[in-house]
Design an enzyme around this catalytic site. Sequence first.
Site, PDB file in Angstrom:
ATOM      1  NE  ARG A  54      -2.224   0.687   3.540  1.00 54.05           N
ATOM      2  CZ  ARG A  54      -1.684   1.758   4.141  1.00 54.05           C
ATOM      3  NH1 ARG A  54      -1.876   2.965   3.667  1.00 54.05           N
ATOM      4  NH2 ARG A  54      -0.979   1.609   5.244  1.00 54.05           N
ATOM      5  CB  THR A  55       3.632   2.365   2.202  1.00 52.16           C
ATOM      6  OG1 THR A  55       2.823   2.217   3.361  1.00 52.16           O
ATOM      7  CG2 THR A  55       4.488   3.606   2.355  1.00 52.16           C
ATOM      8  CE  LYS A  83      25.007 -10.454  -5.782  1.00 51.77           C
ATOM      9  NZ  LYS A  83      25.508  -9.862  -7.020  1.00 51.77           N
ATOM     10  NE  ARG A 104       6.971  -0.452   5.884  1.00 54.78           N
ATOM     11  CZ  ARG A 104       5.880   0.273   6.116  1.00 54.78           C
ATOM     12  NH1 ARG A 104       5.522   1.214   5.269  1.00 54.78           N
ATOM     13  NH2 ARG A 104       5.125   0.059   7.173  1.00 54.78           N
ATOM     14  CG  HIS A 132       4.569   5.384   8.138  1.00 54.11           C
ATOM     15  ND1 HIS A 132       5.118   5.707   6.918  1.00 54.11           N
ATOM     16  CD2 HIS A 132       3.468   4.624   7.852  1.00 54.11           C
ATOM     17  CE1 HIS A 132       4.384   5.165   5.955  1.00 54.11           C
ATOM     18  NE2 HIS A 132       3.391   4.514   6.494  1.00 54.11           N
TER      19      HIS A 132
END
Lengths: 307, 307, 307
Positions: A54-55, A83, A104, A132
């Site tokens: 959604r974000t 890696k 995020r 957020h």
Amino acid sequence: MNNIKHLIDPMDLSIMELEDILGLANDIMKNPKEYSHLLSGKILATLFYEPSTRTRFSFEAAMMKLGGNILGFSEPNSSSVSKGESLSDTIKIVSTYADIIAMRHPKEGSAKVATIYSSVPIINAGDGGHQHPTQTLTDLLTIKSLKENLEGHVIGICGDLKFGRTVHSLIKAISRYKNNKIILISPEELTIPQYIRDEILIKENIPFIEVERLEDVIDKLDILYMTRVQKERFFNEEDYIRLKDSYILDQSKMSKAKKDMIVLHPLPRVNEIAQEVDKDPRACYFKQAEYGMYVRMALILKLLEVR
Amino acid sequence: MNNIKHLIDPMDLSIMELEDILGLANDIMKNPKEYSHLLSGKILATLFYEPSTRTRFSFEAAMMKLGGNILGFSEPNSSSVSKGESLSDTIKIVSTYADIIAMRHPKEGSAKVATIYSSVPIINAGDGGHQHPTQTLTDLLTIKSLKENLEGHVIGICGDLKFGRTVHSLIKAISRYKNNKIILISPEELTIPQYIRDEILIKENIPFIEVERLEDVIDKLDILYMTRVQKERFFNEEDYIRLKDSYILDQSKMSKAKKDMIVLHPLPRVNEIAQEVDKDPRACYFKQAEYGMYVRMALILKLLEVR
Amino acid sequence: MNNIKHLIDPMDLSIMELEDILGLANDIMKNPKEYSHLLSGKILATLFYEPSTRTRFSFEAAMMKLGGNILGFSEPNSSSVSKGESLSDTIKIVSTYADIIAMRHPKEGSAKVATIYSSVPIINAGDGGHQHPTQTLTDLLTIKSLKENLEGHVIGICGDLKFGRTVHSLIKAISRYKNNKIILISPEELTIPQYIRDEILIKENIPFIEVERLEDVIDKLDILYMTRVQKERFFNEEDYIRLKDSYILDQSKMSKAKKDMIVLHPLPRVNEIAQEVDKDPRACYFKQAEYGMYVRMALILKLLEVR
């Protein structure tokens, strides 16, 4: 370090800057076509070290609707992270390709760290349980758009107020505006942390009360901000059984609410709002998701200093 | 098979074609806007059968900065490969959708195989330990841009010279230019393969020496190309302990180097270059990543015969 | 519910609408440049709850060739689904960001459910073993383009006719056109379901026969539609050994076919068509994949009411 603007914590923004973003978002909503080519040729990198469709979609749609392009990954497995490349190296390299980065990350503080190494603006799209900020911008734009301004409201905030980061940010943000009253609705185990109570609500002189049951106060609210209460958070089964229905919004509770109350939710919801409520005109959480896209458009433009 | 141009092995390119690509890359860097719409409506497919964020981002950013679009997958799990579709069928189908394909595959030779079935240009973005030609183009553009030309340099190549494919390609490529000297720096277990020594360096009359410790030669270098040495590659613990610090570049070693030496690295790095070196103006490996994007822009334009 | 057009079942379309889409696809193939900017600024969301690279690429390439943008995920792991968000909530939110949605889901009926919650057109890109309407459109466009019309053909359909959804849809679709004869070629265990035989073929008066071996009828066919027969579907090993070669198309069988027969396959194929057949000019399955992109371009334009 440098003069690049980032958005890591919602409180990074002065009220003036905030008003600027909300005002710009409002103008974009009214005249989307005027903005549809502004970022032609620009690249937004969406670095999602933990998935959040959604974000991510909201940021990507925002960039596309400004005419820009997207580079990114939606989970760490498909990235060089596996890696062993350090976050700082990834950010240094990505910031040579992209004009702005939304990231995020499960680890608190990682977006802040990224700003040290980035040559382009960083937007924190969630760092663990920490911040957020674009959710907070979304909440503010939604309230301002649907209730005309950010002052003079009775705001109920319901659910898990202890661990919910969106709730903490919203309380901080709204406490900068005048004449709001806050009603905190949660089980005793999940009341807001002491520092929010002391350093924000009491210090800023925000009238607030704390209650345990939504049905006792819903008739007083102009805005109801719902969040989820997880069973695991309760101390004992008995309390859970006694209280769980108080944290599920249904039409029976809605029938006691004001005619012009609005219901918000940061989404995703599980069962804390019954599906029957979706049809109620006061249910504004999907509308809220749409505002989220517009406020991100405004934010990207501001950070890139295009507007 | 047909007249489509591909890039599978860096040695596929004549010196003339190489110069052409480097020259075009240089012009793109100077006048990016003139190139920003050239590939409008065109599609690059990025088929990454093993993840490599940095390489994928570099190709995708290159295509976007030419105005083009991207179709692709970043790991085989999300592809039809898991349904057992053969590489040849995937390539046939993708080449009906896309105008050019960049593919990375764990199996040596797979990019070459793809050219048989493709109706559009294929760029090898790495096939196992075999080839990675756009890395070599990146290295050449970086050296040419930062040291003005590709001739007359003392080039130190340090680390695992036995298994490092970028190192083998770089030696082959640089051996086509005049008056370079090469200093190979590696543990005895990890010296360059015999065929590189015999068929390239000796055959092409390139002056070279082989040493074990970076600190012994760093003061002679114009260019230092670092790669990683993995502990597992050593025959015994004793050797590893004795030598490991020789393969970590830090400010102490940098203090002995020429003032205009440049440090390159194909990235990602782990700990073979200490973070403290990043701030040294001679540290050019992030700049190198940026050159990588421009050389890919030039390559895509050349293969599509747009320039 | 509302007036938005969706495509869930291939039979949702009237013959007129179908002809309209096929005609538009044909025009796009002839004049692609006229369509290349029509959807500038529009967004297609590709929600793939199970991976299917070929189908996803076909939709995404179609959207890009109309000038539009893509938002999406290629597997559920990188989506909010893993957080327990309901399909209905995902659709509600995505339809505020995107202008049209193509979704693939392992559960039958899920695309239909999505239409209830979506404020934009939904295209079913496959829902379990149920429907895959754009494959049927692809098949029809391919036949119409390569054989001039959809009437008067002898059509052989070979392989697993019991479980193959593309086969069922094709039979339904082709039964609307005149003067076709159908030859069903399958092992006894895998003949078409009774309801297709009764409610489509018999009811619509389509002449058809059922045979067990491809080699017995290949000389009569204008069109051969191949699908895979999986070993696990056979009742016993003996039958499998006796019949398996009848379901593998090779040049020996092709030598008995008409000079203008066309071979189709929904892809991916495993070994049911030998690679040697690919070079035969009658092998049209890769061409078919290309038609798939054009028919999706036409469909998107129709659903968005741009054309």
